[in-house]
Design an enzyme around this catalytic site. Structure first.
Site, PDB file in Angstrom:
ATOM      1  N   LEU A 170      52.983  36.679  40.400  1.00  0.00           N
ATOM      2  CA  LEU A 170      52.290  35.798  41.334  1.00  0.00           C
ATOM      3  C   LEU A 170      52.066  36.444  42.698  1.00  0.00           C
ATOM      4  O   LEU A 170      52.865  37.243  43.175  1.00  0.00           O
ATOM      5  CB  LEU A 170      53.029  34.468  41.487  1.00  0.00           C
ATOM      6  N   GLU A 218      51.496  35.751  46.722  1.00  0.00           N
ATOM      7  CA  GLU A 218      51.730  34.716  47.720  1.00  0.00           C
ATOM      8  C   GLU A 218      50.374  34.176  48.167  1.00  0.00           C
ATOM      9  O   GLU A 218      49.400  34.910  48.265  1.00  0.00           O
ATOM     10  CB  GLU A 218      52.493  35.295  48.917  1.00  0.00           C
ATOM     11  N   ASN A 267      52.184  46.903  40.031  1.00  0.00           N
ATOM     12  CA  ASN A 267      52.126  46.774  41.491  1.00  0.00           C
ATOM     13  C   ASN A 267      51.826  48.113  42.158  1.00  0.00           C
ATOM     14  O   ASN A 267      51.086  48.169  43.141  1.00  0.00           O
ATOM     15  CB  ASN A 267      53.428  46.181  42.033  1.00  0.00           C
ATOM     16  N   GLY A 277      50.789  45.368  52.989  1.00  0.00           N
ATOM     17  CA  GLY A 277      52.155  45.079  53.424  1.00  0.00           C
ATOM     18  C   GLY A 277      52.739  44.011  52.538  1.00  0.00           C
ATOM     19  O   GLY A 277      52.350  43.877  51.373  1.00  0.00           O
ATOM     20  N   CYS A 292      56.262  42.768  48.541  1.00  0.00           N
ATOM     21  CA  CYS A 292      56.217  43.362  47.189  1.00  0.00           C
ATOM     22  C   CYS A 292      55.743  44.811  47.173  1.00  0.00           C
ATOM     23  O   CYS A 292      56.492  45.695  46.771  1.00  0.00           O
ATOM     24  CB  CYS A 292      55.327  42.529  46.278  1.00  0.00           C
ATOM     25  N   LYS A 298      57.876  47.604  48.912  1.00  0.00           N
ATOM     26  CA  LYS A 298      59.192  47.674  48.275  1.00  0.00           C
ATOM     27  C   LYS A 298      59.090  48.204  46.834  1.00  0.00           C
ATOM     28  O   LYS A 298      59.854  49.077  46.422  1.00  0.00           O
ATOM     29  CB  LYS A 298      59.798  46.261  48.294  1.00  0.00           C
TER      30      LYS A 298
HETATM   31  C1  UDX Z   1      51.465  41.312  45.043  1.00  0.00           C
HETATM   32  C2  UDX Z   1      50.757  41.357  43.672  1.00  0.00           C
HETATM   33  O1  UDX Z   1      49.353  41.107  43.852  1.00  0.00           O
HETATM   34  C3  UDX Z   1      51.368  40.362  42.722  1.00  0.00           C
HETATM   35  O2  UDX Z   1      50.744  40.453  41.441  1.00  0.00           O
HETATM   36  C4  UDX Z   1      52.861  40.693  42.619  1.00  0.00           C
HETATM   37  O3  UDX Z   1      53.507  39.842  41.728  1.00  0.00           O
HETATM   38  C5  UDX Z   1      53.515  40.626  43.990  1.00  0.00           C
HETATM   39  O4  UDX Z   1      52.855  41.532  44.853  1.00  0.00           O
HETATM   40  P1  UDX Z   1      51.376  39.763  47.213  1.00  0.00           P
HETATM   41  O5  UDX Z   1      52.300  40.750  47.846  1.00  0.00           O
HETATM   42  O6  UDX Z   1      51.684  38.302  47.329  1.00  0.00           O
HETATM   43  O7  UDX Z   1      51.234  40.041  45.635  1.00  0.00           O
HETATM   44  O8  UDX Z   1      49.929  39.957  47.870  1.00  0.00           O
HETATM   45  P2  UDX Z   1      48.578  40.672  47.525  1.00  0.00           P
HETATM   46  O9  UDX Z   1      47.497  39.670  47.497  1.00  0.00           O
HETATM   47  O10 UDX Z   1      48.687  41.556  46.365  1.00  0.00           O
HETATM   48  O11 UDX Z   1      48.354  41.565  48.852  1.00  0.00           O
HETATM   49  C6  UDX Z   1      49.286  42.583  49.230  1.00  0.00           C
HETATM   50  C7  UDX Z   1      48.812  43.339  50.464  1.00  0.00           C
HETATM   51  O12 UDX Z   1      47.690  44.145  50.166  1.00  0.00           O
HETATM   52  C8  UDX Z   1      48.397  42.465  51.646  1.00  0.00           C
HETATM   53  O13 UDX Z   1      48.935  43.016  52.838  1.00  0.00           O
HETATM   54  C9  UDX Z   1      46.885  42.528  51.641  1.00  0.00           C
HETATM   55  O14 UDX Z   1      46.327  42.338  52.904  1.00  0.00           O
HETATM   56  C10 UDX Z   1      46.662  43.951  51.135  1.00  0.00           C
HETATM   57  N1  UDX Z   1      45.363  44.147  50.478  1.00  0.00           N
HETATM   58  C11 UDX Z   1      45.068  43.495  49.314  1.00  0.00           C
HETATM   59  C12 UDX Z   1      44.428  45.030  51.015  1.00  0.00           C
HETATM   60  O15 UDX Z   1      44.674  45.661  52.068  1.00  0.00           O
HETATM   61  N2  UDX Z   1      43.238  45.220  50.368  1.00  0.00           N
HETATM   62  C13 UDX Z   1      42.912  44.577  49.206  1.00  0.00           C
HETATM   63  O16 UDX Z   1      41.808  44.814  48.680  1.00  0.00           O
HETATM   64  C14 UDX Z   1      43.876  43.677  48.669  1.00  0.00           C
END
Ligand code: UDX
Length: 429
Positions: free
Chosen positions: A153, A155, A208, A257, A260, A263
């Site tokens: 999932l 956030e 991830n 950032g 997830c 880390k």
């Molecule tokens: C992530 C994974 O998507 C999810 O499947 C896993 O279980 C947990 O880690 P999350 O950390 O909640 O989820 O957020 P996510 O939407 O993946 O974004 C992570 C980071 O990447 C954010 O800081 C976001 O701003 C950045 N991001 C995301 C980008 O810089 N560019 C993008 O195109 C997508």
């Protein structure tokens, strides 16, 4: 089915609630009594779209219960999910002490056959350790199976991701728990992959890390775009139309950032190292992510020159949109770096301001996003909140001493912004 979730953090609470929503009877266990009381009273400790109503609905229906007693949770259900934190260690490895503690607690409370499911993100081979631990500490000598069932999932979209998963991964060491695990997920109507425990554990870290790699890839491409006058969004659109690549996670910006990606990436590098493989590719992903922040800061200092005694308005503190989570947020890091250079800050985030207050001090927290620019020398966009696109640009332009915007998330159209009289700098365009 009767299900118990141990740990009502982010993953545990959303998972337990969605299980109740599809008709299972769920007990959520947490050793934090204050949190349990809050949840019993219908309050929730995090912001997640759709979650609060869902918790209330299922508590009223009697399908969702909260307790601080692990023994109660273990005895009343047949399937026990572990969803406790697995925080990073200073060397990039993973602290598994919460998992080990819970494994011992479960072992001590078991009186009959149980399926113990690991939902937390753990290094490959953790399932084996959990099984050894339960066997060692279970005085009743009852049978059990350990299953790996990683959570994917995001956030901000957690309820949706859980209710409509792309896939469900179930890692087992024998056939015995398979039917029960399929029954848990049957209502979600998602493809189910049944595999061995080690593969299931690896899928999470590999997925991830790949997504982080995808973001770093487009961020690296953004450097080339800037050097040539190309537009990274056009490049991403063109790449993304190839179904083998896909458009998602190709948004350039100030880097990824959250709790997830950074880390999990460090953990996967450390796990690989401990298995004798130097995963250089992933080290490069980390390097590009760090450079992206430096490059953005340089854009700011190249334009404003000296930051000392300058006032900067910052839109966004959460690590991404639709969440109040500020842990490992690039936006917070950016603010701290600007402060270090001597700038004073006026900041706003639609949901993240309360949680930011303990991390980011000596700044003006502004309730109205349209008021952030007042008296500032420049405006910075640090989080990709959709509502920032509705910013009153005319008011902001007039409120700034100079109409300068540094957009770290490419929310606005460069040509439009120039037409409106802005000095507008974004990423890779
Ligand atoms: C992530 C994974 O998507 C999810 O499947 C896993 O279980 C947990 O880690 P999350 O950390 O909640 O989820 O957020 P996510 O939407 O993946 O974004 C992570 C980071 O990447 C954010 O800081 C976001 O701003 C950045 N991001 C995301 C980008 O810089 N560019 C993008 O195109 C997508």
């Amino acid at each position: 089915m009767k299900l118990t979730i141990i740990g009502t953090g982010y993953v545990g609470l959303v998972t337990g609630t969605c299980f109740a929503e599809v008709g299972h009877t769920v007990i959520c266990v947490d050793n934090d009594e204050a949190k349990v009381k809050m949840l019993q009273g219908g309050g929730i400790p995090i912001y997640e779209p759709g979650l609060e109503e869902m918790v209330k609905r299922n508590v009223s229906a009697g399908r969702l219960n909260f307790t601080s007693s692990t023994a109660e949770g273990v005895q009343k259900s047949d399937v026990i999910f572990i969803a406790v934190p697995t925080p990073p260690l200073p060397d990039g490895g993973v602290d598994l002490s919460f998992i080990e503690r819970v494994a011992r607690d479960i072992a001590g409370a078991m009186t009959g056959y149980k399926i113990v499911v690991d939902k937390s993100t753990v290094p490959v081979k953790t399932g084996e350790k959990v099984a050894e631990t339960i066997k060692r500490y279970c005085k009743a000598r009852v049978e059990f199976d350990v299953v790996s069932n990683p959570e994917f999932l995001r956030e901000g979209f957690a309820v949706d991701d859980l209710m409509k998963p792309d896939r469900v991964v179930i890692g087992v060491g024998s056939q015995r728990p398979v039917a029960s695990m399929k029954a848990v997920y049957e209502p979600f109507k998602a493809p189910i992959i049944v595999t061995d425990i080690n593969s299931a554990e690896l899928i999470k870290h590999a997925a991830n890390s790949f997504l982080a790699l995808k973001i770093s890839y487009i961020n690296a491409v953004s450097v080339i775009c800037e050097a040539t006058g190309a537009n990274v969004q056009e490049v991403a659109n063109g790449m993304g139309m190839d179904e083998r690549i896909g458009r998602r996670f190709l948004n350039a910006g100030i880097g990824f950032g959250g709790s997830c990606f950074p880390k999990d990436l460090s953990a996967f590098i450390a796990i690989s190292q401990s298995l004798g493989y130097n995963f250089g590719l992933l080290k490069e992903v980390q390097k590009i992510n760090a450079q992206q922040m430096e490059r953005f800061l340089k854009k700011i200092t190249d334009t404003l020159w000296v930051l000392k005694d300058k006032k900067i308005g910052v839109l966004g503190l959460a690590f991404k949109q639709n969440t109040d989570d500020v842990r490992m947020s690039p936006a917070i890091e950016l603010c701290q770096r600007l402060q270090k250079e001597g700038a004073s800050l006026r900041v706003h985030d639609p949901k993240g301001m309360d949680k930011a207050k303990s991390l980011l001090k000596n700044v003006e927290y502004v309730e109205d996003m349209n008021a952030v620019a007042e008296g500032c020398d420049a405006l910075v966009v640090a989080t990709e909140w959709d509502e920032f696109k509705k910013l009153d640009l005319e008011r902001a332009r007039k409120a700034l001493t100079h109409p300068i915007m540094f957009d770290g998330r490419n929310l606005f159209d460069p040509e439009e912004m120039e037409k409106l009289g802005w000095i507008y700098k974004s990423v890779g365009r």
